[in-house]
Design a protein around this motif. Structure first.
Motif, short mmCIF file in Angstrom:
data_model
loop_
_atom_site.label_atom_id
_atom_site.label_comp_id
_atom_site.label_asym_id
_atom_site.label_seq_id
_atom_site.Cartn_x
_atom_site.Cartn_y
_atom_site.Cartn_z
N ALA A 99 -35.90 -27.40 -1.81
CA ALA A 99 -35.05 -26.22 -1.92
C ALA A 99 -35.95 -25.01 -2.17
O ALA A 99 -37.12 -25.16 -2.53
N THR A 100 -35.40 -23.80 -1.97
CA THR A 100 -36.28 -22.63 -2.02
C THR A 100 -36.16 -21.78 -3.27
O THR A 100 -37.13 -21.19 -3.70
N SER A 101 -34.99 -21.68 -3.82
CA SER A 101 -34.85 -20.80 -4.98
C SER A 101 -35.31 -21.54 -6.23
O SER A 101 -35.23 -22.77 -6.29
N PRO A 102 -35.79 -20.82 -7.25
CA PRO A 102 -36.26 -21.50 -8.46
C PRO A 102 -35.21 -22.44 -9.06
O PRO A 102 -35.50 -23.58 -9.39
N ARG A 147 -34.70 -25.43 -7.00
CA ARG A 147 -35.80 -26.40 -7.07
C ARG A 147 -35.69 -27.27 -8.31
O ARG A 147 -36.05 -28.45 -8.27
N ASP A 194 -29.73 -25.07 -1.22
CA ASP A 194 -30.08 -23.68 -0.94
C ASP A 194 -28.86 -22.82 -0.68
O ASP A 194 -28.79 -21.67 -1.06
N TYR A 195 -27.91 -23.42 0.00
CA TYR A 195 -26.72 -22.65 0.35
C TYR A 195 -25.90 -22.29 -0.88
O TYR A 195 -25.39 -21.19 -1.01
N ARG A 248 -27.88 -19.74 -4.99
CA ARG A 248 -28.63 -18.53 -4.66
C ARG A 248 -28.79 -17.72 -5.93
O ARG A 248 -27.88 -17.66 -6.76
N PRO A 249 -29.94 -17.09 -6.09
CA PRO A 249 -30.09 -16.26 -7.28
C PRO A 249 -29.16 -15.05 -7.19
O PRO A 249 -28.81 -14.62 -6.10
N ARG A 250 -28.77 -14.55 -8.32
CA ARG A 250 -27.93 -13.35 -8.36
C ARG A 250 -28.83 -12.15 -8.05
O ARG A 250 -29.80 -11.89 -8.74
N THR A 251 -28.52 -11.47 -7.01
CA THR A 251 -29.33 -10.31 -6.61
C THR A 251 -29.19 -9.19 -7.63
O THR A 251 -28.12 -9.02 -8.22
N ARG A 263 -42.03 -22.01 3.49
CA ARG A 263 -40.95 -21.96 2.49
C ARG A 263 -41.47 -22.18 1.07
O ARG A 263 -40.81 -22.79 0.23
N ALA A 286 -35.93 -7.70 -6.78
CA ALA A 286 -34.48 -7.56 -6.58
C ALA A 286 -33.80 -8.93 -6.58
O ALA A 286 -32.60 -9.00 -6.32
N LEU A 287 -34.56 -9.99 -6.86
CA LEU A 287 -34.03 -11.35 -6.92
C LEU A 287 -33.40 -11.80 -5.62
O LEU A 287 -32.40 -12.52 -5.60
N LEU A 288 -33.98 -11.35 -4.54
CA LEU A 288 -33.48 -11.80 -3.24
C LEU A 288 -34.17 -13.10 -2.88
O LEU A 288 -35.06 -13.57 -3.60
N LEU A 289 -33.77 -13.69 -1.76
CA LEU A 289 -34.45 -14.85 -1.21
C LEU A 289 -35.16 -14.40 0.06
O LEU A 289 -34.63 -14.56 1.18
N GLN A 315 -37.44 -15.46 1.97
CA GLN A 315 -37.69 -16.34 3.12
C GLN A 315 -36.41 -16.60 3.91
O GLN A 315 -36.45 -16.79 5.11
N TYR A 323 -27.19 -12.24 2.83
CA TYR A 323 -28.16 -12.51 1.76
C TYR A 323 -28.59 -11.20 1.07
O TYR A 323 -29.69 -11.10 0.56
N ASN A 324 -27.73 -10.22 1.13
CA ASN A 324 -27.93 -8.93 0.45
C ASN A 324 -29.17 -8.18 0.91
O ASN A 324 -29.91 -7.62 0.11
#
Lengths: 349, 826
Positions: free
Chosen positions: A291-294, A297, A336-337, A340-343, B381, B391-394, B396, B413-414
């Motif tokens: 997975a990609t987000s902390p 993961r 991943d879907y 997602r981190p909060r932007t 990745r 900005a805590l985006l993703l 990738q 994805y903002n």
């Protein structure tokens, strides 16, 4: 005069993929050395063989894909895959197994899915599973650790066994322990004993065990743990997946052990047996298939840990990392879907 | 807010996610005091620089002094630009802009006279000024945010909501840049004076001066200035924050100082926070207390390829190449000239561009410092970008979708929250230029949004047009109805005469029709002649005459149309004259139709039309014959006859309509062939309709139901008008002026036509109304003088039924309208 234009930023960190892979490989070395110390030259032979096959396959595929062979080989990813397969399979497995496994990993699992960065499954683990389900006998035939073995294979004997030359060398003689019994891996031994009605404590008295953990395996795991910590320090990997794996396995096995200590392995045995540390720091952390987000993961890692515990305890195979990693790979896009981190500037929901 | 204030006072700092620590390299430029460079020979001042609407205050050849405004404007967004030095305006023309695109912008080129004479400056005593006066002074000084974004400062100083916290941004987190650092070290008192003005305007509860811990001298100088300033104790403090890029970003700084996030798509003022750059505070002080407009700023000139790196006071508009020459720039192959820092600055292709209000750095690095970008490799990745993103985006995921051109997914994805700080690209181990991908995706999304908006607007316009047309139609109907009611109200007893007259006319008509029927059943041409004769001789047979006239007009129109379709340019002259003819027809009334009736050549079409007329007359005659001759029953026959006449009129109108439609269609299809050719049929058909209307007007004197015909004719005319308009619209797109002129002619005619039709309608209605009671009176001839309202009503109902019938017949007729013979066979 016209000046060079480029899009910002104009500076980069200069920490390239090849460097990251190189660091991972270097950090694998302590574990490899310890593994060789306990299980003989076989592992090293397997690793070298795997590297040779992996690089050849990578070059051949790149040639077929009309890509630059040098760029691809220099990213070190094929070599890392090869080393992981090499250390994962039994040291004295016949040569064609590692060749087949490595070729499968590089050609099918990696490149047929689009090459580096596009593969869905961890190539090393996919290869391992292929070999495990195809050749279960060879894949579970580990030799006895040198400290408790009657005979340890020399380099020549290892080569003879791997390449199947010289009739006088027999695999079985290296599996005999000092007690004269054929030795399996600690996890395998425990599993068999528990199924035969023995308690954990009774099983742990066997020669393969060193009080609470498996002979040799403890040190091998410790060496991989050390290498992993260096990787963390070098920031070649992030802590999330490894921590997830170890925590997941620890929590699951603790619960199991507390519920029935007589027919469950202790958390310590789980953490320092089999491929635990190798997988936690070097295999599960493969970024491509994770997975990609902390946060994702951590979940990914914990999933592997829990799956390992379940498969080790309930499954038919003594070790479970290959299956657990592949199953978690399947879940990575899903994780991943939804994770997602909060932007910045967005509310929590 | 109270707890937040407490924490502010304690100096509590919050963590901003992500961020990177690139090499700072500030030592190159921050060691020496801010210097001066020799004057350039020319200055390039883009007009306008900030904001959109403005008018030039100078023209080419004008002498200007340093500080003379070059633009003026009234919009709130207008920010004046001033001459950076004294000299002459030598050109106002598009020149390359200081932008990554280098797109030309309108630029005022000033040749310096070398004296650098200031215009008259009016120092102010701060206490004498009202808030509004201060804001006006800041605005007229042309002050924009000096941190790089160049947002008009007066707008930030005039917020709608209450401001609790002002953050003075002295963070300067971009590597290499030290302009704010030097300014804080050397002009801390002036900056504090500017902060004092901001304090007065916004009256915040706290002011925090934020400085990164890599600028200890600046922090010390500012602290000293804070200790000396007259602001209330405890309301202002210097907060040193840890060095991390991009802490100096507005949103990140707010997060670090207050722990709060600016909501996506919102502004800090929503949180009661305003952020100003230290350079802006300095400029505010200069503008308000000394009256100096913003004509110069501190710019860091740095990089290994200039021999004299440092900070310089540069007039806004100084060409970059002048600056680089003066600082002994030695370019190498593939030299980059970066405006701004290495993280967010843009590289210039052309250095003949000016320093702007937001330009804080010119960076000319050697290739060892900043090399060319390595080749992009596959994304593995690794997630480093997500870790670095403030900005805590993703990143990738954004990259994945941006590369696949799935911009809507990237938006989900903002993407819009990306501040383009470059952290992701900086850490990427695969050397992917992520920010570039995002920029492309953002502009694609913006373009798509613009296109959508345009389509929306076009749809609104279309709907509005439809609504307008509908409204016009309703208005016309309402007007007609009103007129009818008015006339009915003013009706008098003399209607008896009208009835008698009408009866007389009907009798005459009957006779005429019978004559026509017997005369011209087989031999068509004489019959037409006869018809013509009747038209001229018998005043009591206007209907037949009208029909012929209409037919002739129709024929003419058709002929003209046909001629036009085939015509070349020489023909178009003829058609022009035809056009004039028909215009004449429009202008004149009865007599005109008569003239046409007599003069028009009798073509096949005319014959057919005449035949129709004859057939109709015959029918009418038959009807009359079958009707008993007793006077008491005349009324019945009258009404019957009326019905027949009605039908006839309708047929005529329908034919006219069909013709008009056909002509219009032809006109449309021929639209490409040339305006004159296409327009004429339309005009002719209009004339045709006009003729019909006129004829019907006549007929209406005898026939109640002609009102109906007029109505229809009106509709036909409206259709023709619409068609004409359409053609005019189509031709508006054509190229030559001549054609456009003719469109105007047609429009004018259309305008002429419409009032005349309205007038005709009015008359027709009046007459129709006048005839209306005659039905009732015919039924009871003795009591015609005492028309009860009930009878009127009855009559009206009868008329309505007749109308409905007529309409039905007309519909049927329309179906058959394509072949004239079918009408004849009726």
């Amino acid at each position: 005069m016209a000046f060079k234009i480029a899009s910002s930023p104009h500076v980069t960190r200069n920490l390239h993929t090849s460097t990251v892979m190189q660091r991972v490989i270097l950090c694998l070395l302590p574990g490899l050395v310890v593994q060789c110390a306990f299980f003989g030259w076989g592992t090293l032979v397997q690793v070298l063989l795997a590297i040779l096959v992996a690089l050849s396959c990578e070059a051949a595929v790149m040639k077929l894909r009309n890509r630059d062979i040098k760029t691809s080989l220099s990213d070190n990813s094929a070599m890392l895959t090869a080393i992981l397969i090499g250390v994962a399979i039994p040291p004295l497995a016949p040569w064609w197994m590692i060749v087949m496994g490595t070729a499968f990993a590089i050609v099918i699992v990696k490149h047929l899915y689009g090459g580096l960065g596009h593969n869905l499954f961890n190539p090393a683990m996919a290869a391992y599973v292929l070999l495990l389900v195809s050749f279960p006998v060879q894949m579970t035939t580990w030799i006895a650790p040198s400290t408790v073995a009657l005979h340890s294979p020399s380099l020549v004997e290892s080569l003879q066994l791997i390449f199947n030359v010289g009739a006088h060398v027999n695999m079985e003689q290296f599996r005999l322990g000092i007690d004269g019994m054929t030795m399996a891996t600690p996890l395998d031994t425990l599993k068999t004993d528990l199924s035969m009605g023995l308690t954990t404590t009774e099983s742990l008295t066997k020669a393969i065990f060193d009080g609470s953990t498996g002979v040799g395996w403890f040190w091998v795991n410790l060496a991989y743990l050390a290498g992993g910590l260096v990787l963390l320090k070098l920031k070649a990997i992030r802590w999330h997946i490894s921590t997830g794996v170890l925590l997941g396995l620890f929590v699951a096995s603790s619960i199991g052990f507390l519920l029935s200590p007589d027919n469950q392995a202790s958390p310590l045995l789980h953490l320092f047996s089999g491929a635990t540390m190798l997988a936690a720091f070097f295999i599960a952390t493969d970024p491509v298939t994770a997975a990609t987000s902390p946060r994702g993961r951590i979940i990914f890692g914990a999933l592997i840990g829990v799956l390992v515990y379940i498969i080790r305890t309930k499954g038919g195979y003594p070790d479970a990392f290959a299956f657990a990693v592949l199953l978690a790979n399947l879940c990575a896009p899903f994780i991943d879907y939804y994770v997602r981190p909060r932007t910045y500037g967005h509310s929590t929901n | 807010m109270l707890t937040l204030l407490d924490q502010l006072d304690k100096g509590t700092l919050w963590r901003s996610p992500g961020g990177i620590h690139p090499p700072e390299v500030k030592f190159l430029s921050n060691a020496t005091p801010i210097g001066q460079l020799p004057l350039a020979s020319t200055y390039l001042v883009p007009v306008p620089q900030v904001g959109e609407n403005c008018t030039l205050a100078v023209k080419v050849g004008d002498k200007v002094l340093k500080g003379t405004p070059l633009t003026q404007g009234t919009s709130i967004w207008h920010l004046p630009v001033h001459a950076p030095t004294s000299g002459t305006v030598v050109a106002i023309e598009p020149r390359a802009s200081n932008h990554a695109s280098a797109l030309p912008v309108n630029t005022c080129v000033i040749a310096a006279d070398g004296k650098d004479t200031w215009c008259e400056l009016v120092p102010n005593q701060l206490d004498d000024l009202s808030h509004q006066q201060i804001v006006d002074k800041i605005r007229s000084a042309g002050i924009a945010g000096m941190g790089g974004a160049a947002f008009p400062t007066h707008i930030k100083l005039n917020p709608v909501s209450e401001i609790d916290l002002v953050i003075i941004n002295g963070v300067e987190c971009e590597p290499y840049i030290s302009a704010d650092d030097r300014l804080m070290r050397e002009y801390s008192q002036d900056i504090l004076a500017g902060i004092g003005i901001i304090h007065r305007l916004l009256a915040p509860k706290r002011i925090v001066i934020a400085i990164e811990d890599n600028k200890p001298e600046a922090a010390k100088a500012m602290q000293a200035a804070v200790n000396q300033c007259g602001l209330p104790a405890g309301s202002i403090r210097v907060t040193v924050i840890p060095t991390k890029y991009p802490s100096g970003g507005e949103k990140q700084l707010i997060q670090i100082i207050t722990g709060r996030e600016v909501p996506s798509g919102s502004i800090p003022a929503k949180l009661g926070i305003v952020v100003h750059n230290v350079g802006t505070a300095f400029a505010i002080h200069q503008a308000v207390t000394q009256g100096k407009p913003l004509v110069e700023r501190v710019v860091t000139v740095t990089g290994k390829n200039v021999s004299k790196p440092g900070n310089y006071w540069l007039p806004i508009g100084t060409p970059v190449d002048h600056v680089l020459t003066a600082t002994e720039f030695t370019p190498e192959a593939e030299q980059k000239v970066i405006i701004g820092g290495p993280m967010m600055g843009h590289a210039l292709a052309n250095i003949q561009v000016p320093i702007l209000k937001g330009t804080n750095c010119i960076l000319v690095p050697s290739s060892q410092e900043i090399g060319s970008a390595p080749e992009e490799k596959a994304c593995i990745r690794c997630g480093e970008c997500a870790t670095a993103c403030p900005a805590l985006l993703l990143p990738q995921q954004l990259f994945w979708h941006a590369k696949a051109e799935e911009y809507d997914k990237a938006a989900s994805y903002n993407l819009k929250d990306c501040i383009e700080c470059g952290c992701c690209s900086y850490v990427c181990p695969s050397d992917i230029p992520l920010v570039e991908y995002y920029r492309i995706a953002k502009s694609a999304l913006k373009q798509a949004a613009d296109e959508k908006q345009q389509a929306e607007r076009a749809k609104q316009r279309f709907d509005a047009r439809l609504a307008r047309l509908e409204e016009e139609k309703l208005a016309r109907e309402a007007k007609a109805k009103e007129a009818a009611e008015r006339r009915q109200a003013t009706m008098t007893g003399t209607d008896k005469n009208a009835v008698a007259e009408a009866m007389a006319r009907i009798a005459a008509k009957k006779a005429a029709a019978a004559q026509a029927a017997t005369g011209g059943a087989t031999i068509e041409q004489p019959a037409t002649a006869e018809l013509n004769a009747t038209a001229t001789d018998t005043t009591a047979a206007p209907k037949g005459k009208a029909a012929v006239a209409a037919a002739i007009a129709r024929a003419k129109a058709k002929k003209a149309a046909q001629a036009n379709t085939e015509s070349t340019k020489t023909h178009s002259v003829e058609t022009d004259s035809a056009q004039i003819d028909s215009s004449a027809n429009v202008d004149e009334t009865e007599s005109a139709t008569d003239v046409i009736a007599q003069e028009a050549p009798l073509s096949q079409k005319d014959k057919v039309a005449a035949a129709i007329a004859r057939a109709k007359a015959k029918k009418a005659a038959q009807q009359t014959d079958t009707a008993p001759l007793e006077p008491t029953e005349t009324a019945d026959s009258t009404s019957e006859l009326n019905a027949a006449d009605d039908k006839k009129a309708k047929v005529a109108a329908a034919v006219a309509r069909a013709k008009a439609k056909k002509a219009a269609q032809q006109a449309e299809t021929n639209a490409e062939n040339g305006l004159n050719q296409t327009a004429t049929p339309a005009v002719d058909s209009k004339a045709n309709v006009q003729a019909d209307v006129n004829d019907d007007t006549e007929a209406a004197a005898t026939d109640i139901n002609d009102a109906e015909a007029i109505k229809k004719a009106k509709v036909a005319a409206a259709v023709a008008r619409a068609k004409a308009k359409k053609i005019a619209a189509a031709s508006a797109e054509s190229k030559t002026d001549a054609e456009i002129e003719s469109v105007d002619v047609i429009r004018a005619e259309a305008n002429v036509a419409s009032p005349s039709i309205a007038a005709t309608l009015d008359t027709a209605t009046t007459e129709a109304d006048a005839v209306l009671p005659s039905q009732g009176s015919a039924a009871e001839p003795i009591e015609t003088a005492q028309l009860s309202s009930e009878e009127l009503k009855k009559a009206r109902i009868a008329a309505t039924i007749a109308k409905a019938k007529a309409k039905k017949a007309a519909l049927a007729q329309e179906a058959n309208a394509s072949s004239d013979s079918s009408v004849t066979n009726d």
